[in-house]
Design a protein around this motif. Structure first.
Motif, PDB file in Angstrom:
ATOM      1  N   ARG A   4      -1.998  -8.485  -3.264  1.00  0.00           N
ATOM      2  CA  ARG A   4      -0.614  -8.172  -3.170  1.00  0.00           C
ATOM      3  C   ARG A   4      -0.063  -6.434  -3.610  1.00  0.00           C
ATOM      4  NH1 ARG A   4       1.201 -13.379  -5.226  1.00  0.00           N
ATOM      5  NH2 ARG A   4      -0.444 -14.248  -4.747  1.00  0.00           N
ATOM      6  N   ARG A   5      -0.401  -6.228  -4.879  1.00  0.00           N
ATOM      7  CA  ARG A   5      -0.409  -5.100  -5.098  1.00  0.00           C
ATOM      8  C   ARG A   5      -0.587  -3.537  -4.504  1.00  0.00           C
ATOM      9  NH1 ARG A   5      -2.953  -5.867 -10.510  1.00  0.00           N
ATOM     10  NH2 ARG A   5      -4.249  -6.040  -9.507  1.00  0.00           N
ATOM     11  N   THR A   6      -1.694  -3.854  -3.667  1.00  0.00           N
ATOM     12  CA  THR A   6      -1.642  -2.673  -2.986  1.00  0.00           C
ATOM     13  C   THR A   6      -0.817  -3.336  -1.440  1.00  0.00           C
ATOM     14  OG1 THR A   6      -4.185  -3.105  -3.153  1.00  0.00           O
ATOM     15  CG2 THR A   6      -3.277  -1.754  -0.929  1.00  0.00           C
ATOM     16  N   LEU A   7      -0.271  -4.043  -0.905  1.00  0.00           N
ATOM     17  CA  LEU A   7       0.444  -3.989   0.480  1.00  0.00           C
ATOM     18  C   LEU A   7       2.080  -4.167  -0.260  1.00  0.00           C
ATOM     19  CD1 LEU A   7      -0.576  -6.964   1.631  1.00  0.00           C
ATOM     20  CD2 LEU A   7      -0.642  -4.915   2.653  1.00  0.00           C
ATOM     21  N   ALA A   8       2.568  -4.123  -1.839  1.00  0.00           N
ATOM     22  CA  ALA A   8       3.755  -3.987  -2.349  1.00  0.00           C
ATOM     23  C   ALA A   8       3.881  -2.486  -2.165  1.00  0.00           C
ATOM     24  CB  ALA A   8       3.895  -4.625  -3.451  1.00  0.00           C
ATOM     25  N   ALA A   9       2.997  -1.951  -2.452  1.00  0.00           N
ATOM     26  CA  ALA A   9       2.793  -0.241  -2.905  1.00  0.00           C
ATOM     27  C   ALA A   9       3.123   1.012  -1.522  1.00  0.00           C
ATOM     28  CB  ALA A   9       1.849   0.336  -3.601  1.00  0.00           C
ATOM     29  N   GLY A  10       2.442   0.160  -0.911  1.00  0.00           N
ATOM     30  CA  GLY A  10       2.789   0.538   0.472  1.00  0.00           C
ATOM     31  C   GLY A  10       3.542   0.095   1.525  1.00  0.00           C
ATOM     32  N   GLY A  11       4.414  -0.949   1.041  1.00  0.00           N
ATOM     33  CA  GLY A  11       5.586  -1.634   2.167  1.00  0.00           C
ATOM     34  C   GLY A  11       6.718  -0.152   0.961  1.00  0.00           C
ATOM     35  N   ILE A  12       6.282  -0.510  -0.173  1.00  0.00           N
ATOM     36  CA  ILE A  12       7.377   0.393  -1.140  1.00  0.00           C
ATOM     37  C   ILE A  12       7.504   2.015  -0.142  1.00  0.00           C
ATOM     38  CG2 ILE A  12       8.764   1.316  -3.316  1.00  0.00           C
ATOM     39  CD1 ILE A  12       7.372  -0.466  -4.374  1.00  0.00           C
ATOM     40  N   ALA A  13       6.515   2.414  -0.025  1.00  0.00           N
ATOM     41  CA  ALA A  13       6.001   3.890   0.110  1.00  0.00           C
ATOM     42  C   ALA A  13       6.497   3.980   1.366  1.00  0.00           C
ATOM     43  CB  ALA A  13       5.152   4.203   0.603  1.00  0.00           C
ATOM     44  N   LEU A  14       6.000   2.788   2.288  1.00  0.00           N
ATOM     45  CA  LEU A  14       6.676   2.959   3.831  1.00  0.00           C
ATOM     46  C   LEU A  14       8.584   2.594   4.012  1.00  0.00           C
ATOM     47  CD1 LEU A  14       4.252   1.152   5.799  1.00  0.00           C
ATOM     48  CD2 LEU A  14       4.274   3.299   6.345  1.00  0.00           C
ATOM     49  N   ALA A  15       8.546   1.763   3.176  1.00  0.00           N
ATOM     50  CA  ALA A  15      10.715   1.781   3.206  1.00  0.00           C
ATOM     51  C   ALA A  15      11.362   2.750   2.717  1.00  0.00           C
ATOM     52  CB  ALA A  15      10.803   0.481   2.393  1.00  0.00           C
ATOM     53  N   ALA A  16      11.037   3.710   2.186  1.00  0.00           N
ATOM     54  CA  ALA A  16      11.550   4.695   2.053  1.00  0.00           C
ATOM     55  C   ALA A  16      11.309   5.829   3.027  1.00  0.00           C
ATOM     56  CB  ALA A  16      10.846   5.474   0.601  1.00  0.00           C
ATOM     57  N   GLY A  17      10.445   5.846   3.660  1.00  0.00           N
ATOM     58  CA  GLY A  17      10.038   6.108   4.672  1.00  0.00           C
ATOM     59  C   GLY A  17      11.226   6.538   6.847  1.00  0.00           C
ATOM     60  N   SER A  18      11.179   4.693   6.620  1.00  0.00           N
ATOM     61  CA  SER A  18      10.935   4.396   7.805  1.00  0.00           C
ATOM     62  C   SER A  18      12.439   3.131   8.017  1.00  0.00           C
ATOM     63  CB  SER A  18      10.678   3.131   7.639  1.00  0.00           C
ATOM     64  OG  SER A  18      10.865   2.659   8.693  1.00  0.00           O
ATOM     65  N   GLY A  19      13.900   3.937   8.232  1.00  0.00           N
ATOM     66  CA  GLY A  19      15.643   3.303   8.125  1.00  0.00           C
ATOM     67  C   GLY A  19      15.253   2.345   9.134  1.00  0.00           C
ATOM     68  N   LEU A  87       1.933  -2.990  11.187  1.00  0.00           N
ATOM     69  CA  LEU A  87       0.904  -2.059  11.086  1.00  0.00           C
ATOM     70  C   LEU A  87       0.104  -1.496  10.369  1.00  0.00           C
ATOM     71  CD1 LEU A  87      -1.572  -2.698  12.457  1.00  0.00           C
ATOM     72  CD2 LEU A  87      -1.079  -0.909  14.240  1.00  0.00           C
ATOM     73  N   ASP A  88       1.333  -0.496  10.140  1.00  0.00           N
ATOM     74  CA  ASP A  88       0.993   1.012   8.825  1.00  0.00           C
ATOM     75  C   ASP A  88       0.976   0.215   7.467  1.00  0.00           C
ATOM     76  OD1 ASP A  88       1.451   2.534  11.079  1.00  0.00           O
ATOM     77  OD2 ASP A  88       3.310   2.745  10.429  1.00  0.00           O
ATOM     78  N   THR A  89       1.787  -0.514   6.937  1.00  0.00           N
ATOM     79  CA  THR A  89       1.009  -1.220   5.889  1.00  0.00           C
ATOM     80  C   THR A  89      -0.012  -1.501   4.972  1.00  0.00           C
ATOM     81  OG1 THR A  89       3.878  -1.581   5.731  1.00  0.00           O
ATOM     82  CG2 THR A  89       2.379  -2.668   3.809  1.00  0.00           C
ATOM     83  N   PHE A  90      -0.524  -2.215   6.633  1.00  0.00           N
ATOM     84  CA  PHE A  90      -1.615  -3.115   6.559  1.00  0.00           C
ATOM     85  C   PHE A  90      -2.550  -2.411   6.443  1.00  0.00           C
ATOM     86  CE2 PHE A  90      -5.337  -5.511   8.672  1.00  0.00           C
ATOM     87  CZ  PHE A  90      -5.753  -5.810   8.115  1.00  0.00           C
ATOM     88  N   LEU A  91      -2.622  -1.600   7.482  1.00  0.00           N
ATOM     89  CA  LEU A  91      -3.820  -0.116   7.756  1.00  0.00           C
ATOM     90  C   LEU A  91      -4.350   0.809   6.429  1.00  0.00           C
ATOM     91  CD1 LEU A  91      -3.465   0.611  11.302  1.00  0.00           C
ATOM     92  CD2 LEU A  91      -5.150  -0.363  10.404  1.00  0.00           C
ATOM     93  N   ALA A  92      -3.183   0.498   5.689  1.00  0.00           N
ATOM     94  CA  ALA A  92      -3.370   1.445   4.592  1.00  0.00           C
ATOM     95  C   ALA A  92      -3.540   0.329   3.138  1.00  0.00           C
ATOM     96  CB  ALA A  92      -1.467   1.990   4.280  1.00  0.00           C
ATOM     97  N   SER A  93      -3.704  -0.680   3.326  1.00  0.00           N
ATOM     98  CA  SER A  93      -4.504  -1.480   3.013  1.00  0.00           C
ATOM     99  C   SER A  93      -5.564  -1.430   2.457  1.00  0.00           C
ATOM    100  CB  SER A  93      -3.761  -2.171   2.567  1.00  0.00           C
ATOM    101  OG  SER A  93      -4.319  -3.609   4.125  1.00  0.00           O
ATOM    102  N   GLU A  94      -6.316  -1.942   1.725  1.00  0.00           N
ATOM    103  CA  GLU A  94      -7.661  -1.654   0.560  1.00  0.00           C
ATOM    104  C   GLU A  94      -8.550  -2.887   1.870  1.00  0.00           C
ATOM    105  OE1 GLU A  94     -11.099  -3.171  -2.047  1.00  0.00           O
ATOM    106  OE2 GLU A  94      -9.283  -2.647  -2.293  1.00  0.00           O
ATOM    107  N   ASP A  95      -7.802  -4.100   2.145  1.00  0.00           N
ATOM    108  CA  ASP A  95      -8.376  -4.847   3.525  1.00  0.00           C
ATOM    109  C   ASP A  95      -7.918  -4.953   4.344  1.00  0.00           C
ATOM    110  OD1 ASP A  95      -9.205  -7.934   3.656  1.00  0.00           O
ATOM    111  OD2 ASP A  95      -7.087  -8.478   4.894  1.00  0.00           O
ATOM    112  N   GLY A  96      -7.243  -3.809   4.892  1.00  0.00           N
ATOM    113  CA  GLY A  96      -7.097  -3.260   6.385  1.00  0.00           C
ATOM    114  C   GLY A  96      -7.714  -2.856   6.781  1.00  0.00           C
ATOM    115  N   THR A  97      -8.339  -1.622   6.260  1.00  0.00           N
ATOM    116  CA  THR A  97      -9.304  -1.307   6.149  1.00  0.00           C
ATOM    117  C   THR A  97     -10.634  -1.352   6.443  1.00  0.00           C
ATOM    118  OG1 THR A  97      -9.659   0.626   3.805  1.00  0.00           O
ATOM    119  CG2 THR A  97      -7.816   1.696   4.718  1.00  0.00           C
TER     120      THR A  97
END
Length: 140
Positions: A4-19, A87-97
């Motif tokens: 969950r920490r990986t996802l949250a970090a990925g989601g925050i990074a994507l949220a900042a770049g995705s309006g 999809l981007d968030t998932f693929l950036a996670s350890e489980d996604g890769t």
């Protein structure tokens, strides 16, 4: 299961770049599966109808991504435009890769972020379904 920490970090990074990401007060469950998977077909024929009839279903949004075969699972063009961030968030996670094509896969999305994920019918039954009941304040 995803960290969950990986996802949250990925989601925050994507949220900042995705309006373009829609914010909704309702939680959302995303089903990811492919039509060639026996387990995915079993979930859709046996478990999905029970889910759709539940009180929990009435309190969230539900989306299914169900391409013809597993080769299309992680292709952006397979995903609805408004869910490509997931999809981007998932693929950036350890489980996604490492386990990206393991299906059926279920994502719980809250406040524009993936907050929980589970795989397989056992993952649905033992992890995702109890999480849905908790999030929606409903009972089985």
């Amino acid at each position: 299961m995803l960290n969950r920490r990986t996802l949250a970090a990925g989601g925050i990074a994507l949220a900042a770049g995705s309006g373009a990401r829609a914010q909704t007060a309702r939680p959302m469950v995303v089903f990811l599966g492919d039509q060639t998977s026996v387990e995915c077909r079993t979930w859709r024929s046996q478990w999905e109808p029970l889910f759709v009839q539940s009180d929990g279903y009435k309190k969230l949004d539900y989306r299914a991504i169900y391409p013809a075969d597993s080769a299309l699972l992680l292709k952006p063009e397979t995903w609805p435009t408004d869910l490509r961030w997931a999809l981007d968030t998932f693929l950036a996670s350890e489980d996604g890769t490492q386990r990206g094509k393991v299906t059926p896969r279920f994502f719980l999305v809250q406040s524009g972020q993936i907050t929980f994920t589970a795989t397989g019918i056992a993952g649905w039954r033992d992890a995702m379904w109890p999480m849905i009941l908790s999030v929606t304040g409903t009972r089985a």
